[in-house]
Enzyme design. Structure first.
Site, mmCIF file in Angstrom:
data_model
loop_
_atom_site.group_PDB
_atom_site.id
_atom_site.type_symbol
_atom_site.label_atom_id
_atom_site.label_comp_id
_atom_site.label_asym_id
_atom_site.label_seq_id
_atom_site.Cartn_x
_atom_site.Cartn_y
_atom_site.Cartn_z
ATOM 1 N N ASN A 142 0.787 -1.238 0.000
ATOM 2 C CA ASN A 142 0.000 0.000 0.000
ATOM 3 C C ASN A 142 0.817 1.286 0.000
ATOM 4 O O ASN A 142 0.303 2.339 -0.348
ATOM 5 C CB ASN A 142 -1.018 -0.007 1.151
ATOM 6 C CG ASN A 142 -0.364 -0.032 2.516
ATOM 7 O OD1 ASN A 142 0.801 -0.412 2.651
ATOM 8 N ND2 ASN A 142 -1.094 0.354 3.535
ATOM 9 N N GLU B 165 5.562 -3.714 11.879
ATOM 10 C CA GLU B 165 4.344 -2.904 11.896
ATOM 11 C C GLU B 165 3.289 -3.715 11.167
ATOM 12 O O GLU B 165 3.441 -4.011 9.984
ATOM 13 C CB GLU B 165 4.580 -1.562 11.197
ATOM 14 C CG GLU B 165 5.637 -0.688 11.856
ATOM 15 C CD GLU B 165 5.316 -0.248 13.285
ATOM 16 O OE1 GLU B 165 4.139 -0.370 13.708
ATOM 17 O OE2 GLU B 165 6.242 0.203 13.977
ATOM 18 N N CYS C 48 -2.952 0.924 7.070
ATOM 19 C CA CYS C 48 -2.945 0.258 8.387
ATOM 20 C C CYS C 48 -3.604 1.132 9.429
ATOM 21 O O CYS C 48 -4.264 0.654 10.334
ATOM 22 C CB CYS C 48 -1.517 -0.073 8.788
ATOM 23 S SG CYS C 48 -0.470 1.367 8.907
HETATM 24 P P1 NAP Z 1 1.192 -9.015 3.471
HETATM 25 O O1 NAP Z 1 0.397 -9.894 2.622
HETATM 26 O O2 NAP Z 1 1.469 -9.456 4.861
HETATM 27 O O3 NAP Z 1 2.562 -8.742 2.694
HETATM 28 C C1 NAP Z 1 3.547 -7.903 3.222
HETATM 29 C C2 NAP Z 1 4.893 -8.311 2.679
HETATM 30 O O4 NAP Z 1 5.253 -9.587 3.180
HETATM 31 C C3 NAP Z 1 4.940 -8.437 1.160
HETATM 32 O O5 NAP Z 1 6.198 -8.016 0.719
HETATM 33 C C4 NAP Z 1 4.777 -9.940 0.953
HETATM 34 O O6 NAP Z 1 5.284 -10.383 -0.288
HETATM 35 C C5 NAP Z 1 5.618 -10.437 2.093
HETATM 36 N N1 NAP Z 1 5.370 -11.825 2.480
HETATM 37 C C6 NAP Z 1 4.293 -12.598 2.257
HETATM 38 N N2 NAP Z 1 4.480 -13.828 2.805
HETATM 39 C C7 NAP Z 1 5.694 -13.812 3.386
HETATM 40 C C8 NAP Z 1 6.459 -14.756 4.122
HETATM 41 N N3 NAP Z 1 6.027 -15.991 4.378
HETATM 42 N N4 NAP Z 1 7.672 -14.392 4.575
HETATM 43 C C9 NAP Z 1 8.151 -13.153 4.339
HETATM 44 N N5 NAP Z 1 7.488 -12.218 3.651
HETATM 45 C C10 NAP Z 1 6.267 -12.541 3.185
HETATM 46 O O7 NAP Z 1 0.525 -7.562 3.604
HETATM 47 P P2 NAP Z 1 -0.014 -6.628 2.444
HETATM 48 O O8 NAP Z 1 -1.249 -7.258 1.887
HETATM 49 O O9 NAP Z 1 1.072 -6.234 1.519
HETATM 50 O O10 NAP Z 1 -0.424 -5.325 3.293
HETATM 51 C C11 NAP Z 1 -1.636 -5.259 3.982
HETATM 52 C C12 NAP Z 1 -1.457 -5.563 5.454
HETATM 53 O O11 NAP Z 1 -0.338 -4.856 5.954
HETATM 54 C C13 NAP Z 1 -2.622 -5.078 6.294
HETATM 55 O O12 NAP Z 1 -2.888 -6.025 7.293
HETATM 56 C C14 NAP Z 1 -2.115 -3.779 6.907
HETATM 57 O O13 NAP Z 1 -2.747 -3.421 8.095
HETATM 58 C C15 NAP Z 1 -0.685 -4.095 7.098
HETATM 59 N N6 NAP Z 1 0.105 -2.861 7.133
HETATM 60 C C16 NAP Z 1 0.553 -2.425 8.324
HETATM 61 C C17 NAP Z 1 1.269 -1.245 8.417
HETATM 62 C C18 NAP Z 1 1.747 -0.710 9.720
HETATM 63 O O14 NAP Z 1 2.598 0.175 9.709
HETATM 64 N N7 NAP Z 1 1.261 -1.186 10.851
HETATM 65 C C19 NAP Z 1 1.545 -0.524 7.250
HETATM 66 C C20 NAP Z 1 1.072 -1.014 6.029
HETATM 67 C C21 NAP Z 1 0.358 -2.193 5.982
HETATM 68 P P3 NAP Z 1 4.271 -10.816 -1.481
HETATM 69 O O15 NAP Z 1 3.589 -9.583 -1.905
HETATM 70 O O16 NAP Z 1 5.172 -11.398 -2.488
HETATM 71 O O17 NAP Z 1 3.315 -11.816 -0.887
HETATM 72 O O1 G3H Z 2 -0.587 1.704 5.920
HETATM 73 C C1 G3H Z 2 0.155 2.011 6.828
HETATM 74 C C2 G3H Z 2 0.884 3.272 6.870
HETATM 75 O O2 G3H Z 2 1.945 3.186 7.783
HETATM 76 C C3 G3H Z 2 -0.074 4.380 7.234
HETATM 77 O O3 G3H Z 2 0.494 5.600 7.032
HETATM 78 O O4 G3H Z 2 -1.189 6.936 8.307
HETATM 79 O O5 G3H Z 2 0.399 8.029 6.738
HETATM 80 O O6 G3H Z 2 -1.469 6.602 5.876
HETATM 81 P P1 G3H Z 2 -0.501 6.865 6.972
#
Ligand code: NAP
Ligand code: G3H
Length: 486
Positions: free
Chosen positions: A163, A259, A293
């Site tokens: 994202n 995160e 997030c």
């Molecule tokens: P995701 O599916 O968990 O993927 C995140 C990253 O992890 C991608 O680069 C993904 O690669 C990789 N990945 C997947 N499986 C893995 C494994 N087994 N080992 C190591 N890496 C692996 O998350 P997303 O769909 O990209 O993002 C959405 C989620 O992220 C939401 O839950 C959101 O809340 C969270 N998020 C949190 C924050 C925060 O700061 N708290 C910020 C942004 C997003 P691939 O794409 O190749 O699968």
């Molecule tokens: O999606 C997760 C990002 O850390 C959120 O950043 O609050 O600036 O959109 P933001």
């Protein structure tokens, strides 16, 4: 500027030891646009051998980079910030195409990242160590002085989500590099074209060979191999709680900064400015179609003012522009994938069938889900607890602030929370009791400004990000003790 990272048949290359290299196995992953399914490029599904070689080069290069002066590292990163801005339009366009982010948010992601990089340089330049005298501890005289400096950790593995493909990659790379580490960047597959462009910017800015390397490939295929690789000294991960939990289970003795997901609550009390609350809830909940997030993901409102708040939110949702970000300036664009849209749609259907009141929305065209608001959601519905990562918000009515706090804290997540009230006492009462990393008073939940500490508790993460905090997390104190012989 970017032509050289793109090979024949639209196949992209990875940056390994200062060279842009194609896939040895000739195994590629198609990156299609969520907007129109057009093929944007193909990235290598890297093999274990290719991963080994990237990590080996990163290890070697880090030794020299550690000895590069902070001011020299800073010059290179400042240059990267300049280049980002120079190529802002190209980067914003590819971001729109690859992750369907609206034009304004895509451009501001690029400029925010340039600001982040510059601030990181300035912060790193001003971080200082300390010296301690032995004689403050009982039994020691003043012959001992400890000089404490900061040492890099080695090779940092940066794993970023889809994202914020530029910002959440750079916000790992820049602090890691300024602390003297080398970096392996494994971006989200959908988002990897943006990340490869970003890597090429750092390379063009003068980051020496091997200091920044990229690995593309599905996390489900190579994730376990990279995260448990003995050459990795630190993992900085942003993504889902599911993947974060897996990484923390399978790794051993490697420090982690994570995160993860969230279910941020906006608590609206009877003495709130409802206009302010409604504006913040709508921009916080629906921008980038809720795929943040820190998006507001539930509204806990005191019964007495609930009708008025719902009406105000509904009016503001009606003003949101829905559509394709290439055609016009939109607030709501198609979700990242059909799976993501199906998941959100399923939550909407379930909430409807369980008797919640659909205030607005509940419409879908392909992966485009219209901004949706449910009132009278109860705590036995999935939407009260699950993170949709899409444009749907539940309103849960509560009798008072204590009930709001109780429901907010029952979540497995603990990223942020917001409280809307004009009473300073109520604001601090709620802020004190919420089990989250950050509480926003009279504002939507959000990460920035980026030098503030940013952290989740419970299933929302471990460790603290934020410019100074990230540099500290990716370095360690090293003490040298002078023993004065008198
Ligand atoms: P995701 O599916 O968990 O993927 C995140 C990253 O992890 C991608 O680069 C993904 O690669 C990789 N990945 C997947 N499986 C893995 C494994 N087994 N080992 C190591 N890496 C692996 O998350 P997303 O769909 O990209 O993002 C959405 C989620 O992220 C939401 O839950 C959101 O809340 C969270 N998020 C949190 C924050 C925060 O700061 N708290 C910020 C942004 C997003 P691939 O794409 O190749 O699968
Ligand atoms: O999606 C997760 C990002 O850390 C959120 O950043 O609050 O600036 O959109 P933001």
């Amino acid at each position: 500027m970017f032509d050289y990272i793109n090979g024949e048949n639209n196949t992209f290359k990875n940056l390994i030891n200062g060279e842009w290299v194609s896939s040895i196995s000739e195994n590629f992953i198609d990156i299609k646009s969520p907007l129109d399914k057009s093929l944007l490029g193909r990235v290598p599904a890297m093999t274990k051998e290719e991963v080994d070689s990237a990590i080996k080069y990163a290890k070697e290069a880090q030794k020299k980079w550690r000895d590069t002066t902070i001011s020299e590292r800073g010059k290179i990163l400042y240059k990267a910030a300049d280049l980002l801005l120079e190529h802002s339009d190209e980067l914003a366009h590819i971001m729109m195409m690859e992750i369907a982010k609206d034009r304004k948010s895509s451009s501001s992601e690029v400029s925010r990242t340039a600001d982040f990089i510059r601030f990181t340089v300035d912060t790193a330049k001003n971080l200082s160590g300390e010296s301690l005298q032995g004689d403050s501890f009982p039994g020691f005289n003043n012959n001992k002085i400890s000089i404490v400096r900061r040492e890099p950790l080695g090779v940092v593995l940066a794993i970023s989500p889809f994202n914020y493909p530029i910002n959440l990659s750079a916000s790992k790379i820049a602090p890691a590099l300024m602390a003297g580490n080398s970096v392996i960047l494994k971006p989200a597959t959908q988002g990897s074209l943006c990340a490869l462009y970003l890597a090429s910017i750092f390379e063009k800015a003068g980051v020496p060979k091997g200091v920044l390397n990229t690995i593309t490939g599905r996390g489900s295929n190579i994730g376990d191999y990279i995260t448990t690789h003995p050459g990795i000294d630190f993992i900085n991960f942003t993504g889902s709680t599911e993947v974060g939990t897996r990484i923390s289970k399978i790794t051993c003795m490697v420090p982690l900064l994570m995160e993860l997901g969230g279910k941020d609550a906006a608590i609206v009390l009877e003495n709130a400015n409802l206009e302010l609350a409604a504006s913040n809830i709508v921009s916080g909940g629906y921008s980038y179609s809720g795929q943040r997030c820190t998006a507001v993901k539930r509204i806990l409102v005191v019964d007495k003012v609930a009708d008025e708040l719902v009406a105000k939110i509904k009016e503001k949702i009606k003003l949101l522009i829905v559509g394709n970000p290439i055609d016009k300036d939109v607030d709501i664009s198609p979700l990242i994938s059909t799976e993501a849209a199906d998941f959100v749609w399923d939550l909407i259907e379930e909430t409807k069938s369980r008797g919640a009141n659909l205030v607005i929305g509940g419409k879908r065209e392909g992966n485009l889900i219209y901004p949706t608001l449910f009132d009278n959601v109860t705590t036995d519905m999935r939407l009260a607890w699950e993170e949709p990562f899409g444009p749907v918000l539940p309103i849960i009515r509560v009798k008072d602030k204590d009930e709001a706090i109780e429901i907010a804290n029952k979540s497995q997540y603990g990223l942020q929370g917001a409280v809307f009230t004009e009473s300073i006492n109520d604001a601090f009462y709620v802020a004190d009791k919420l089990e989250v990393g950050t509480v926003q008073i009279n504002n939507k939940t959000e990460r920035g400004p980026d030098h503030f500490p940013f952290m989740g508790v419970k299933a929302s993460g471990m460790g603290t990000q934020g410019i100074k905090y990230s540099i500290e997390a990716m370095s360690r104190p090293k003490a040298t003790v002078i023993n004065i012989i008198r």
